[in-house]
Structure formats: structure tokens, C-alpha cells
Design an enzyme around this catalytic site. Sequence first.
Site, short mmCIF file in Angstrom:
data_model
loop_
_atom_site.label_atom_id
_atom_site.label_comp_id
_atom_site.label_asym_id
_atom_site.label_seq_id
_atom_site.Cartn_x
_atom_site.Cartn_y
_atom_site.Cartn_z
N TYR A 87 0.84 -1.20 0.00
CA TYR A 87 0.00 0.00 0.00
C TYR A 87 0.87 1.25 0.00
O TYR A 87 0.69 2.15 -0.83
CB TYR A 87 -0.94 0.01 1.21
CG TYR A 87 -1.76 1.28 1.28
CD1 TYR A 87 -2.80 1.50 0.38
CD2 TYR A 87 -1.50 2.27 2.23
CE1 TYR A 87 -3.54 2.68 0.42
CE2 TYR A 87 -2.23 3.43 2.28
CZ TYR A 87 -3.26 3.63 1.37
OH TYR A 87 -4.00 4.80 1.40
N LYS B 290 1.34 4.23 -2.92
CA LYS B 290 1.07 5.65 -2.69
C LYS B 290 2.27 6.52 -3.07
O LYS B 290 2.11 7.68 -3.43
CB LYS B 290 0.63 5.88 -1.24
CG LYS B 290 -0.73 5.25 -0.94
CD LYS B 290 -1.84 5.95 -1.70
CE LYS B 290 -3.06 5.13 -1.98
NZ LYS B 290 -4.14 5.82 -2.67
N1 LIG Z 1 -9.21 6.69 4.69
C1 LIG Z 1 -7.94 6.97 4.89
O1 LIG Z 1 -7.44 7.00 6.05
C2 LIG Z 1 -7.05 7.34 3.73
C3 LIG Z 1 -5.81 7.97 4.02
C4 LIG Z 1 -4.99 8.30 2.95
C5 LIG Z 1 -5.37 8.03 1.66
N2 LIG Z 1 -6.57 7.41 1.42
C6 LIG Z 1 -6.91 7.12 0.01
O2 LIG Z 1 -8.16 7.68 -0.29
C7 LIG Z 1 -8.75 6.97 -1.38
C8 LIG Z 1 -10.21 6.72 -1.07
O3 LIG Z 1 -10.32 5.84 0.04
P1 LIG Z 1 -11.40 6.02 1.18
O4 LIG Z 1 -10.68 6.34 2.43
O5 LIG Z 1 -12.49 6.92 0.74
O6 LIG Z 1 -11.88 4.50 1.31
P2 LIG Z 1 -13.29 3.80 1.01
O7 LIG Z 1 -14.38 4.48 1.75
O8 LIG Z 1 -13.05 2.36 1.27
O9 LIG Z 1 -13.50 4.05 -0.55
C9 LIG Z 1 -12.74 3.38 -1.52
C10 LIG Z 1 -13.41 3.54 -2.86
O10 LIG Z 1 -12.62 2.85 -3.85
C11 LIG Z 1 -13.47 2.01 -4.60
N3 LIG Z 1 -12.79 0.81 -5.05
C12 LIG Z 1 -12.04 -0.05 -4.29
N4 LIG Z 1 -11.67 -1.11 -5.03
C13 LIG Z 1 -12.18 -0.92 -6.28
C14 LIG Z 1 -12.17 -1.67 -7.48
N5 LIG Z 1 -11.56 -2.86 -7.55
N6 LIG Z 1 -12.81 -1.19 -8.56
C15 LIG Z 1 -13.46 -0.01 -8.50
N7 LIG Z 1 -13.51 0.76 -7.39
C16 LIG Z 1 -12.89 0.30 -6.29
C17 LIG Z 1 -14.60 1.64 -3.64
O11 LIG Z 1 -15.78 1.33 -4.38
P3 LIG Z 1 -16.47 -0.12 -4.54
O12 LIG Z 1 -16.13 -0.92 -3.32
O13 LIG Z 1 -17.93 0.18 -4.69
O14 LIG Z 1 -15.87 -0.66 -5.79
C18 LIG Z 1 -14.81 2.94 -2.89
O15 LIG Z 1 -15.67 3.79 -3.58
C19 LIG Z 1 -7.90 5.71 -1.56
O16 LIG Z 1 -7.05 5.88 -2.67
C20 LIG Z 1 -7.08 5.64 -0.28
O17 LIG Z 1 -5.84 4.99 -0.48
C21 LIG Z 1 -7.41 7.06 2.42
#
Ligand SMILES: NC(=O)c1ccc[n+]([C@@H]2O[C@H](COP(=O)([O-])OP(=O)(O)OC[C@H]3O[C@@H](n4cnc5c(N)ncnc54)[C@H](OP(=O)(O)O)[C@@H]3O)[C@@H](O)[C@H]2O)c1
Length: 266
Positions: A163, A167
Site C-alpha cells: 500500500y 502511494k
Molecule cells: N481513509 C484513509 O485514512 C485514507 C488515508 C490516505 C489516503 N486514502 C486514500 O483515499 C482513497 C479513497 O479511500 P477512502 O478512504 O475513501 O476509502 P473507502 O471508503 O473504502 O472508498 C474506496 C473507494 O474505492 C473504490 N474501489 C475499491 N476497489 C475498487 C475496485 N476494484 N474497482 C473499482 N472501485 C474500487 C470503492 O468502491 P467499490 O467498493 O464500490 O468498488 C470505494 O468507492 C484511496 O485511494 C485511499 O488509499 C485514504
Amino acid sequence: MNGIGSDVAFLQRFGPWALVTGASSGIGAEFARQLAEHKFNLVLVARRKQRLKELAQRLERAAKIQTKVIAVDLTHPDFLHVILAETGAIEVGLLVNNAGFGLAGKFIEHEMERELDLLNVNCRAPLLLSHVFARQMARRKKGGIIIVSSVSGYLATPYEATYAASKVYELFLAESLRYELRNDGIDVLALCPGSTDTEFHDLAGSPAVAAMAVEPVVREALRKLGKNAITIPGWHNRMLVGLLKFTPRRLHTFFAGRVMRKLITR
Ligand SMILES: NC(=O)c1ccc[n+]([C@@H]2O[C@H](COP(=O)([O-])OP(=O)(O)OC[C@H]3O[C@@H](n4cnc5c(N)ncnc54)[C@H](OP(=O)(O)O)[C@@H]3O)[C@@H](O)[C@H]2O)c1
């Protein structure tokens, strides 16, 4: 509205259509909500169709915008063809590469298939989407690309190795493309959130610590697009990244490893 100087100018600069991957929850759903407030029409991409449809209907009603839902798995080798076939003549002016997931735990205990899925969603998908839509934007001499990286892009992280590496890829891709594409009229921004309150942590298998709400994370990204190369929402996250610049890398890895081991065995 949300601190962007002129909404009309913002919409003219990057609109009228934005495509958001991972729009079915968390940061992506919030991007969709805030962009709808700015009157962008939206292409919403993720696997969970019902969630996307409900969001699309809500935003169409509330903001009087148009939407297009594309239910596609970004791990699929042909996902790009699906998106291009569905978007057709739509001119995507703002691309938000947000979809992503994490895998916490011991590297050698993970199934290789999941590791490769992670690379496909977190790296291959933004690569292909940025390439195809940046070409179209360059022809129009305007556009914007946001790539959602992470504070993890600054920190090698034992027990979340792939992961963190994914990033770094996104962070470097965004920074480099910002330089390359500026003369084509395209702004590129790397958004590097720290822990944020979404479904991410449950799915990754490591609990959230000091998580920020999604609203300020996304507001900050939209405010910084066109101004900065990178944005790190939250003073505590900026402090952490600042600290990392002045301390030896082996210390970062040591402490990250200790913290992660505790988190995943809780
Ligand atoms: N939350 C944190 O602490 C955090 C911190 C730093 C960076 N981020 C980054 O922020 C971004 C969004 O994450 P989030 O925190 O909002 O998490 P989340 O609520 O789990 O959302 C992730 C999104 O990605 C989609 N996704 C995952 N696998 C997929 C696939 N195989 N095909 C199509 N869509 C897919 C999911 O949709 P479906 O399941 O409906 O496909 C969902 O809409 C990510 O890139 C993550 O690395 C998050």
C-alpha cells in the site's frame, strides 16, 4: 461556497464534467458531493452500482446536475474500455483518481492475487485514466487531474508495504505530471490525506487513528488544485511529514513497523 475564489471560474476552468473513481463511499463520495455543489456534471465510477445510483439521484435532485454511473471493477484488465465506451462524447475536464484500498498484515501471509489487485486499483487505474484523459485535455488546452495518494507515500510502512509503495507511485506520478502538463493547460494535484474517517480502515484491516472527516480533506484538495503540486490536509499530518524530512529514514521505518504491528494485532 467552500472557499474557492470564484465558482464560475472554477467550473469554467475544469468543467463541465468531472469523473470520480471510488465514488461509492468515503473521500470519493465527498468529492462527488462537493463538485456537485460547484455545479459539475459527474461520471461516478466504482463497483457498487446501487450506491452510485443512489448518490447520483441525490446529487441530481439537490444540485440540478447531470450524472452518469459506471459500475466497473478497476482490477479488470479491460476496465478502461468500459469507461471509454460509457463516457462516449462526454468531455471529462476534471479527473479524480481516488479509488484505492489498503492491505494490512504480514506481506508473506497475503495472497499474491490481492497484492496485484491493489497495484491494479491504486497504480494501474490512475496510470491508464490519467494518460487517456490528459491527452483529451491537452487537445482542449484545459483540465485538471487529482491523484489521491496518502501520507503513507512519505513513509515506508512495514505490515502495509505494498500500500505504502503504491502511494509513492501516485505521489511521484502526480508531481511529475504537474510539471510535464502545465504547458498543456492541465493542473495536477497530489492529495495526501492522513487517517480519514471512511470504510478504508475496516477493509484494510487496521484501525483508524486520529481520523479526519472527509469534508475538510476534499475541500482542501479543491482549494489547492491549480495552486500547489501536493496538499496534505490537517496540521498534524503536515507536522508528521515535516518531521520525516529531518529524521533518518531507518528510524521512520522502525517506528512505523512498531505502530503497525500493534495496530494489526489489537
Ligand atoms: N481513509 C484513509 O485514512 C485514507 C488515508 C490516505 C489516503 N486514502 C486514500 O483515499 C482513497 C479513497 O479511500 P477512502 O478512504 O475513501 O476509502 P473507502 O471508503 O473504502 O472508498 C474506496 C473507494 O474505492 C473504490 N474501489 C475499491 N476497489 C475498487 C475496485 N476494484 N474497482 C473499482 N472501485 C474500487 C470503492 O468502491 P467499490 O467498493 O464500490 O468498488 C470505494 O468507492 C484511496 O485511494 C485511499 O488509499 C485514504
